[in-house]
Design an enzyme around this catalytic site. Structure first.
Site, short mmCIF file in Angstrom:
data_model
loop_
_atom_site.label_atom_id
_atom_site.label_comp_id
_atom_site.label_asym_id
_atom_site.label_seq_id
_atom_site.Cartn_x
_atom_site.Cartn_y
_atom_site.Cartn_z
N HIS A 76 54.08 29.58 -45.07
CA HIS A 76 55.23 30.49 -44.97
C HIS A 76 56.37 29.88 -44.14
O HIS A 76 57.06 30.58 -43.40
CB HIS A 76 54.83 31.83 -44.35
CG HIS A 76 53.88 32.64 -45.18
ND1 HIS A 76 54.27 33.60 -46.08
CD2 HIS A 76 52.52 32.62 -45.26
CE1 HIS A 76 53.21 34.14 -46.66
NE2 HIS A 76 52.13 33.56 -46.18
N ASN A 149 52.14 40.55 -48.12
CA ASN A 149 52.67 39.71 -49.20
C ASN A 149 53.29 40.59 -50.28
O ASN A 149 53.13 41.81 -50.26
CB ASN A 149 51.55 38.87 -49.83
CG ASN A 149 51.22 37.64 -49.00
OD1 ASN A 149 52.00 37.20 -48.16
ND2 ASN A 149 50.04 37.08 -49.24
N HIS A 340 51.68 38.84 -36.24
CA HIS A 340 50.23 38.78 -36.04
C HIS A 340 49.60 40.07 -36.55
O HIS A 340 49.89 41.14 -36.01
CB HIS A 340 49.95 38.60 -34.54
CG HIS A 340 48.50 38.47 -34.21
ND1 HIS A 340 47.53 38.26 -35.16
CD2 HIS A 340 47.86 38.50 -33.02
CE1 HIS A 340 46.36 38.18 -34.57
NE2 HIS A 340 46.52 38.32 -33.27
N TYR A 363 46.51 33.91 -36.03
CA TYR A 363 47.96 34.03 -35.81
C TYR A 363 48.36 33.73 -34.37
O TYR A 363 49.41 33.12 -34.14
CB TYR A 363 48.46 35.40 -36.28
CG TYR A 363 48.48 35.49 -37.80
CD1 TYR A 363 47.29 35.48 -38.53
CD2 TYR A 363 49.66 35.53 -38.51
CE1 TYR A 363 47.29 35.53 -39.92
CE2 TYR A 363 49.68 35.59 -39.90
CZ TYR A 363 48.49 35.59 -40.60
OH TYR A 363 48.49 35.62 -41.97
FE1 HDE Z 1 48.75 34.30 -43.23
N1 HDE Z 1 49.22 32.92 -41.82
N2 HDE Z 1 46.83 33.71 -43.20
N3 HDE Z 1 48.29 35.58 -44.78
N4 HDE Z 1 50.64 34.88 -43.34
C1 HDE Z 1 50.43 32.69 -41.31
O1 HDE Z 1 50.91 32.44 -39.03
C2 HDE Z 1 46.27 32.94 -42.24
C3 HDE Z 1 47.05 35.77 -45.32
C4 HDE Z 1 51.15 35.89 -44.08
O2 HDE Z 1 56.91 35.54 -41.53
C5 HDE Z 1 50.42 31.75 -40.15
O3 HDE Z 1 52.78 32.57 -37.79
C6 HDE Z 1 44.85 32.84 -42.44
C7 HDE Z 1 47.04 36.95 -46.14
C8 HDE Z 1 52.57 35.97 -43.90
O4 HDE Z 1 56.22 34.43 -39.79
C9 HDE Z 1 48.92 31.48 -39.95
C10 HDE Z 1 44.58 33.58 -43.56
C11 HDE Z 1 48.30 37.46 -46.06
C12 HDE Z 1 52.88 34.97 -42.99
C13 HDE Z 1 48.30 32.27 -41.08
C14 HDE Z 1 45.82 34.12 -44.02
C15 HDE Z 1 49.06 36.58 -45.22
C16 HDE Z 1 51.66 34.30 -42.67
C17 HDE Z 1 51.31 30.56 -40.26
C18 HDE Z 1 43.23 33.79 -44.24
C19 HDE Z 1 48.86 38.69 -46.77
C20 HDE Z 1 54.27 34.61 -42.48
C21 HDE Z 1 52.51 30.84 -39.37
C22 HDE Z 1 42.26 34.36 -43.38
C23 HDE Z 1 48.25 39.92 -46.33
C24 HDE Z 1 54.59 35.31 -41.20
C25 HDE Z 1 52.14 32.03 -38.64
C26 HDE Z 1 56.02 35.08 -40.81
C27 HDE Z 1 51.57 33.25 -41.75
C28 HDE Z 1 46.98 32.30 -41.24
C29 HDE Z 1 45.91 34.91 -45.20
C30 HDE Z 1 50.46 36.81 -44.94
C31 HDE Z 1 48.51 30.03 -39.92
C32 HDE Z 1 43.89 32.05 -41.57
C33 HDE Z 1 45.84 37.53 -46.90
C34 HDE Z 1 53.52 36.95 -44.57
O5 HDE Z 1 48.49 31.98 -38.72
#
Ligand code: HDE
Length: 716
Positions: A76, A149, A340, A363
């Site tokens: 993202h 999402n 987060h 997060y």
């Molecule tokens: Fe994320 N995701 N994600 N994700 N995600 C990040 O956090 C992660 C997942 C989502 O506008 C990271 O700050 C794991 C689902 C958005 O700043 C990180 C898993 C959904 C954003 C991370 C998921 C999301 C992130 C990278 C599986 C929809 C952007 C930068 C367990 C419900 C936030 C950050 C923003 C961002 C990890 C799966 C949505 C690495 C480990 C499912 C919208 O922490």
């Protein structure tokens, strides 16, 4: 908790303004506040001499510059954001004690960031990808983040597979190709071995993955969460955001061209809408399931590859979010914002969805490296508007100057402060779920149905949407070089819909396997028999769900649609003005496009300003086209290949095109359009000739005329 009058928007703005800076009328200084009298030259030993190490102004400026970048988000990375507020319609106290969901008079400030997933920070907005939809609510009870999402399900069921999924979709490690694209071998290699991703793949291959605008996307919390009310009773809840402008997409050919013409298309669209006062709006929707009903569905509520069809549990719209202010500074706000899913307030809690559980760790961890230490909650955009008091101290970039000696609890030296809050005072108390089981490294067998909701999604699409989905698979798999990967994908698609598998296989020069062919299911726990973990197919209680198709979205408004007016010197002013007025009254945005910039003169000598020339503009940047009339105007444009190209492209992308009088001669220069004009069926396919502005307005509200597509070679 004491109710505050109109807490929120103003409070947050003033909170942020402590850190905002306006240099108007100010002297240039160093970071230590020393006024600078020459910012053009460094300190030297004579006119042609060496630069002195002593030059603290040069060193300070260059050192700061050298450190200007921080790591981009690991996923993202590419995004855009805006401020606004959320307001609940009616109290939800029956389900949740979250204060911001109880008081309809309260406007809770929000900061919302939209993003793509795979591309780097500077990549195109129009990649085929999932879009992030993160909302930070600055509530009086602390920060609540709904990090969702624009698709309601996810690729994987267990957080431990996330790094694999992301490694597979990111550019390949040996040559860092391709940027912001899933159409390559490693992504489809992984997917072809993960049958649980099939439902999400249907969404990703649909036009939902190429939205027209962030403002025209749905948002989803994806996981099942819990609402907890004042009595401690829990209900399961799924969150939705419903855009008031409807859900609309562009088509793939267009997306690829926009990526070249304006890679900032979505970012610019959001920014301009807010600057123009056309504030984007969404309603917050909830699907609520009583705790007792946890097992009444044919899928597991904890499985993030499943959705609850709206026909089974309707979405209640409980409040509205309005985005009404652009950030002042992209880096300080959009880049430094730290979301987060673990940021919840009293009244909202988690479930055991294994994907969510992993996210709860990830997060905070990622911010430690990205934002450089544990104090990122003190960055203005991340600060709570509720007071923050605890015994956490020190760390990189600490901003708070804590007073007193006691930084521990219990203490008597600090009068026992800060106190623990009782539940009645808003103190967060986790839901007390009964757990009685052995520790296992495994997966519930209730997660084994990987195809039936993929089928439900596919079957719920309109004919045009099915065609786009098929074309997307043909494109993506066509870019895959390893034939075995393509073949495995055809095997998986055949479990979703035979016709879909056949249509994709045809384009790839492959055949659909006769016997059921699954790849090895790599999600099988290590010590278990793979036979026990073969994907199963549970027939869903409904065969189609209208809510899954964009065909049924609201098509009653042309607010904020971008309309190109194509003209040259000698155009007729009166019909232009009538059309322009009528469209603007409905909230559309008009741009005047002509062969060159400057002013352009009508047949009667009136002048108007040109917004974009044929050189700087492109049809793909607009929703509809009005071709102006006038003898000289039409004669000029007929001899202008870029003008003809503009019209043909608008037609190719199924957009409404209107003209009147001799403007039609210009349209006839395209052989495909001419054919339709002769047949006189053009009204049905969005060609509006010599009709009232109202007809054009209705056509624009339809968004696209997919009927034209039937004439494409795929459909014969
Ligand atoms: Fe994320 N995701 N994600 N994700 N995600 C990040 O956090 C992660 C997942 C989502 O506008 C990271 O700050 C794991 C689902 C958005 O700043 C990180 C898993 C959904 C954003 C991370 C998921 C999301 C992130 C990278 C599986 C929809 C952007 C930068 C367990 C419900 C936030 C950050 C923003 C961002 C990890 C799966 C949505 C690495 C480990 C499912 C919208 O922490």
């Amino acid at each position: 908790m004491k109710k505050k009058e109109n807490a929120g928007v103003d409070k947050k703005s003033s909170d942020l303004s402590v850190n905002t800076q306006n240099a108007a009328g100010q002297l240039l200084t160093s970071n230590q506040g020393v006024p600078v009298n020459d910012d053009q030259n460094s300190l030297k030993t004579g006119e042609r001499g060496g630069t002195l190490l002593e030059d603290f102004l040069l060193r300070e400026k260059i050192t700061h510059f050298d450190h200007e970048r921080i790591p981009e988000r690991v996923v993202h990375a590419r995004g855009a954001a805006a401020h606004g507020y959320f307001q609940v319609y009616e109290s939800m106290a029956k389900y949740t004690k979250a204060h911001f969901l109880q008081d309809p008079s309260l406007q809770t400030p929000v900061f919302v960031r939209f993003s793509t997933v795979a591309g780097s920070r500077g990549s195109t907005d129009l990649a085929r990808d999932v879009r992030g939809f993160s909302v930070k609510f600055y509530t009086e009870q602390g920060v609540y983040d709904l990090v969702g999402n624009n698709m309601p399900v996810f690729f994987i069921q267990d957080a431990i597979k996330f790094p694999d999924l992301i490694h597979a979709v990111k550019p390949e490690p040996h040559n860092e190709i391709p940027q912001a694209a899933s159409a390559h071998d490693t992504f489809w290699d992984f997917i072809s071995l993960m049958p649980e991703s099939m439902h999400m793949i249907m969404w990703l291959m649909s036009d939902r993955a190429i939205p027209r605008s962030y403002r025209m996307m749905e948002g989803f919390g994806v996981h099942t969460f819990r609402f907890i009310n004042a009595e401690g009773k829990s209900h399961f809840v799924k969150f939705h955001w419903k855009p008031l402008l409807g859900v609309h997409s562009v088509c793939w050919d267009e997306a690829q061209k926009i990526s070249g013409k304006d890679p900032d298309f979505h970012r610019r669209d959001l920014w301009e809408a807010i600057e123009n006062g056309a504030y984007p709006e969404w309603e917050l929707g909830v699907q609520i399931v009583a705790d007792e009903d946890e097992f009444k569905f044919e899928f597991d509520l904890l499985d993030p590859t499943k959705l609850i069809p709206e026909e089974i549990v309707p979405v209640q719209r409980i409040g509205k979010m309005v985005l009404n202010r652009n950030p002042d500074n992209f880096f300080a706000e959009t880049e430094q914002v730290a979301f987060h899913p673990g940021n919840v307030v009293s009244g909202i809690d988690f479930t055991n969805d294994p994907l969510l559980q992993g996210r709860l760790f990830s997060y905070t961890d990622t911010q430690l490296i990205r934002l450089g230490g544990p104090n990122f909650h003190e960055i203005p955009i991340n600060r709570s508007i509720a007071p923050v008091h605890n015994n956490q101290r020190d760390g990189y970039m600490r901003q708070t100057i804590n007073q007193g000696r006691a930084s521990y609890h219990p203490n008597s030296l600090g009068g026992g402060c800060p106190f623990q809050a009782k539940t009645i005072e808003g103190g967060f108390r986790s839901y007390t779920e009964r757990i009685d089981s052995k520790t296992i490294r495994g997966r519930s067998k209730s997660f084994l149905d990987h195809f039936s909701q993929a089928t439900l999604f596919y079957e719920s699409q309109s004919e045009a949407e099915k065609q786009h989905l098929t074309d997307a698979l043909r494109f993506e798999l066509g870019k895959v070089e390893t034939v075995e990967i393509r073949q495995r994908m055809i095997g998986l698609l055949s479990q979703i819909n035979k016709e879909l598998a056949q249509n994709v296989a045809d384009a790839l020069g492959l055949t659909v396997p006769e016997a059921l062919m699954y790849p090895i299911n790599h999600s099988v726990p290590a010590n278990e028999d793979p036979q026990d973990y073969q994907p199963i197919y549970i027939k869903q209680s409904i065969e189609k769900s209208e809510a899954l198709s964009m065909n049924h979205t609201s098509k009653n408004s042309i607010r904020t649609r971008q309309i190109a007016f194509l003209l040259a010197d000698g155009f007729e002013m009166e019909p232009l003005e009538t059309m322009k007025k009528a469209l603007e009254k409905e909230g559309a945005m008009i741009k005047i496009i002509a062969p060159k910039l400057g002013e352009i003169t009508s047949s009667k000598g009136e002048k108007i300003k040109v917004d974009q020339s044929l050189l700087t503009s492109a049809s793909v940047l607009f929703d509809a086209l009005f071709v102006c009339s006038g003898k000289e105007c039409v004669e000029t444009l007929v001899n202008e290949p870029d003008a003809i190209g503009f019209i043909e492209e608008a037609y190719k992308h199924y957009k409404p095109i209107a003209t009147e009088s001799n403007g039609v001669d210009l349209l006839k220069n395209s052989s495909r359009i001419k054919k339709e004009l002769v047949k006189e069926t053009h009204g049905l396919i969005g060609l509006v000739v010599d009709k009232s502005p109202q007809e054009f307005i209705s056509a624009i509200a339809q968004h696209r005329f997919w009927e034209r597509e039937k004439k494409d070679k795929h459909l014969g």
